[in-house]
Design a protein around this motif. Structure first.
Motif, short mmCIF file in Angstrom:
data_model
loop_
_atom_site.label_atom_id
_atom_site.label_comp_id
_atom_site.label_asym_id
_atom_site.label_seq_id
_atom_site.Cartn_x
_atom_site.Cartn_y
_atom_site.Cartn_z
N ALA A 5 0.81 -1.22 -0.19
CA ALA A 5 0.07 0.01 -0.11
C ALA A 5 0.72 1.22 0.13
CB ALA A 5 -1.03 0.04 1.30
N ARG A 6 2.00 1.20 0.71
CA ARG A 6 2.94 2.52 0.85
C ARG A 6 3.73 2.48 -0.24
NH1 ARG A 6 4.07 6.92 2.64
NH2 ARG A 6 5.80 7.54 4.09
N PHE A 7 4.24 1.41 -0.84
CA PHE A 7 5.29 1.48 -1.96
C PHE A 7 5.03 0.28 -3.13
CE2 PHE A 7 7.52 3.13 1.73
CZ PHE A 7 7.88 4.34 1.33
N PRO A 8 3.88 0.55 -3.73
CA PRO A 8 3.35 -0.54 -4.67
C PRO A 8 4.36 -0.94 -5.42
CG PRO A 8 1.92 1.37 -4.57
CD PRO A 8 3.12 1.81 -3.99
N GLY A 9 4.84 -2.37 -5.35
CA GLY A 9 5.64 -3.13 -6.36
C GLY A 9 7.05 -3.23 -5.82
N LEU A 10 7.35 -2.56 -4.87
CA LEU A 10 8.70 -2.26 -3.96
C LEU A 10 9.28 -3.65 -3.79
CD1 LEU A 10 11.19 -0.60 -3.18
CD2 LEU A 10 9.97 -0.69 -0.97
N VAL A 11 8.50 -4.43 -2.94
CA VAL A 11 8.85 -5.71 -2.26
C VAL A 11 9.09 -6.58 -3.52
CG1 VAL A 11 8.04 -7.80 -0.91
CG2 VAL A 11 7.33 -5.35 -0.30
N GLU A 12 8.47 -6.89 -4.57
CA GLU A 12 8.51 -7.70 -5.53
C GLU A 12 9.68 -7.28 -6.35
OE1 GLU A 12 7.34 -10.96 -6.14
OE2 GLU A 12 6.14 -10.27 -4.18
N ALA A 13 10.05 -6.00 -6.66
CA ALA A 13 11.26 -5.61 -7.20
C ALA A 13 12.48 -5.68 -6.57
CB ALA A 13 10.87 -3.96 -7.53
N LEU A 14 12.62 -5.51 -5.42
CA LEU A 14 13.72 -5.89 -4.46
C LEU A 14 14.24 -7.14 -4.43
CD1 LEU A 14 13.47 -3.21 -1.58
CD2 LEU A 14 15.06 -3.17 -3.57
N LEU A 15 12.90 -8.30 -4.10
CA LEU A 15 13.20 -9.42 -4.27
C LEU A 15 13.68 -10.18 -5.45
CD1 LEU A 15 10.22 -10.73 -2.13
CD2 LEU A 15 12.58 -10.68 -1.40
N ARG A 16 13.40 -9.55 -6.53
CA ARG A 16 13.70 -9.91 -8.04
C ARG A 16 15.09 -9.45 -8.27
NH1 ARG A 16 8.63 -8.35 -9.81
NH2 ARG A 16 9.77 -6.26 -10.42
N ALA A 17 15.47 -8.33 -7.74
CA ALA A 17 16.73 -7.63 -8.20
C ALA A 17 17.75 -8.38 -7.14
CB ALA A 17 16.84 -6.25 -7.57
N ASP A 18 17.54 -9.01 -5.92
CA ASP A 18 18.16 -9.65 -5.20
C ASP A 18 18.49 -11.13 -5.66
OD1 ASP A 18 19.65 -10.22 -2.75
OD2 ASP A 18 17.96 -11.58 -2.30
N ALA A 19 17.33 -11.50 -6.21
CA ALA A 19 17.54 -12.71 -6.74
C ALA A 19 18.77 -12.97 -8.06
CB ALA A 19 16.27 -13.40 -7.20
N THR A 20 18.50 -11.80 -8.88
CA THR A 20 19.14 -11.71 -10.16
C THR A 20 20.71 -11.33 -9.46
OG1 THR A 20 17.71 -10.96 -11.42
CG2 THR A 20 19.71 -10.22 -11.97
N GLU A 21 20.91 -10.81 -8.66
CA GLU A 21 22.35 -10.55 -8.16
C GLU A 21 22.77 -11.67 -7.38
OE1 GLU A 21 23.82 -8.03 -4.11
OE2 GLU A 21 23.22 -6.48 -5.86
N ARG A 22 22.21 -12.59 -6.82
CA ARG A 22 22.66 -13.85 -6.24
C ARG A 22 22.84 -14.78 -7.25
NH1 ARG A 22 18.78 -16.18 -3.51
NH2 ARG A 22 17.40 -14.37 -3.32
N ALA A 23 22.14 -14.79 -8.54
CA ALA A 23 22.26 -15.86 -9.20
C ALA A 23 23.76 -15.34 -10.30
CB ALA A 23 21.24 -15.66 -10.36
N THR A 24 23.73 -13.97 -10.37
CA THR A 24 25.00 -13.75 -11.23
C THR A 24 26.10 -13.72 -10.26
OG1 THR A 24 23.67 -11.89 -11.91
CG2 THR A 24 26.17 -11.51 -12.04
N ALA A 25 26.08 -13.71 -9.07
CA ALA A 25 27.40 -14.03 -8.12
C ALA A 25 27.48 -15.50 -7.87
CB ALA A 25 27.05 -13.21 -6.74
N ASP A 26 26.52 -16.35 -8.14
CA ASP A 26 26.75 -17.78 -8.15
C ASP A 26 27.28 -18.17 -9.33
OD1 ASP A 26 26.00 -17.56 -5.51
OD2 ASP A 26 23.99 -18.35 -5.76
N ALA A 27 26.86 -17.65 -10.64
CA ALA A 27 27.24 -18.03 -11.84
C ALA A 27 29.05 -18.30 -11.84
CB ALA A 27 26.78 -17.24 -13.02
N PRO A 28 29.45 -19.33 -12.67
CA PRO A 28 30.88 -19.24 -12.80
C PRO A 28 31.23 -18.07 -13.78
CG PRO A 28 29.68 -21.31 -13.65
CD PRO A 28 28.72 -20.34 -13.13
N GLN A 29 32.48 -17.75 -13.34
CA GLN A 29 32.85 -16.71 -14.18
C GLN A 29 33.92 -17.20 -15.31
OE1 GLN A 29 32.14 -13.28 -13.46
NE2 GLN A 29 30.83 -14.14 -12.23
N GLY A 30 33.70 -16.75 -16.52
CA GLY A 30 34.28 -17.35 -17.82
C GLY A 30 35.29 -16.12 -18.16
#
Length: 131
Positions: free
Chosen positions: A105-130
Motif C-alpha cells: 500500500a505504501r510503496f506499490p511493487g517495491l517488495v517484488e522489485a527488490l526480491l527480483r533484483a536480489d535473486a538476479t544479483e545472487r544468481a550472477t554472483a553464483d554463476a561461474p566466471q568465464g
C-alpha cells in the motif's frame, strides 16, 4: 495463492490480524523508503525477507541463521523498526511475518522489485566466471 503474489488478500497477512509485540514497529504511514532500503542492504536481512516472502510467517527460532541468537535478534529488530516485518507474540513464542499489505500500500511493487533484483544479483554472483 502464492505467498509472493502481491494480490494475496489481507486476511492471509498475519501483520493485519494482530497487534505488534514490540512498540518500535512503525505505523504503516510512517514507514520510510530510506529505512527500508538501508535494512535491505544487508545480505542476511535480505535472506530473512526472502524467506518470509516465499514461505510466510515463522517463529523467530525457525529461521535458520548463520549467526548467534543475539545477532539474529539484532537483525530481526532492524527489519522490524524499518517497517519490513511484524512481530507477534503467542505466549513466550515470537512470530515474524512480512508486512506485505502495508508495504504494498505504501510503496506499490517495491517488495517484488527488490526480491527480483536480489535473486538476479545472487544468481550472477553464483554463476561461474568465464574468461
Amino acid at each position: 495463492m502464492s505467498p509472493t503474489d502481491p494480490a494475496t488478500p489481507a486476511a492471509e497477512d498475519p501483520s493485519t490480524r494482530s497487534a505488534p509485540a514490540d512498540p518500535d514497529q512503525p505505523e504503516a504511514a510512517l514507514i520510510r523508503l530510506g529505512d527500508l532500503l538501508q535494512a535491505f542492504s544487508d545480505p542476511l536481512r535480505r535472506g530473512i525477507v526472502h524467506r518470509l516472502a516465499t514461505r510466510g510467517e515463522a517463529g523467530c527460532g525457525d529461521i535458520d541463521l548463520p549467526v548467534s541468537r543475539a545477532t539474529g535478534s539484532y537483525h530481526f529488530r532492524i527489519l522490524r523498526t524499518a517497517g519490513w516485518t511484524h512481530t507477534r507474540r503467542v505466549g513466550r513464542e515470537r512470530y515474524i511475518s512480512l508486512r506485505r499489505t502495508d508495504l504494498e500500500a505504501r510503496f506499490p511493487g517495491l517488495v517484488e522489485a527488490l526480491l527480483r533484483a536480489d535473486a538476479t544479483e545472487r544468481a550472477t554472483a553464483d554463476a561461474p566466471q568465464g574468461d
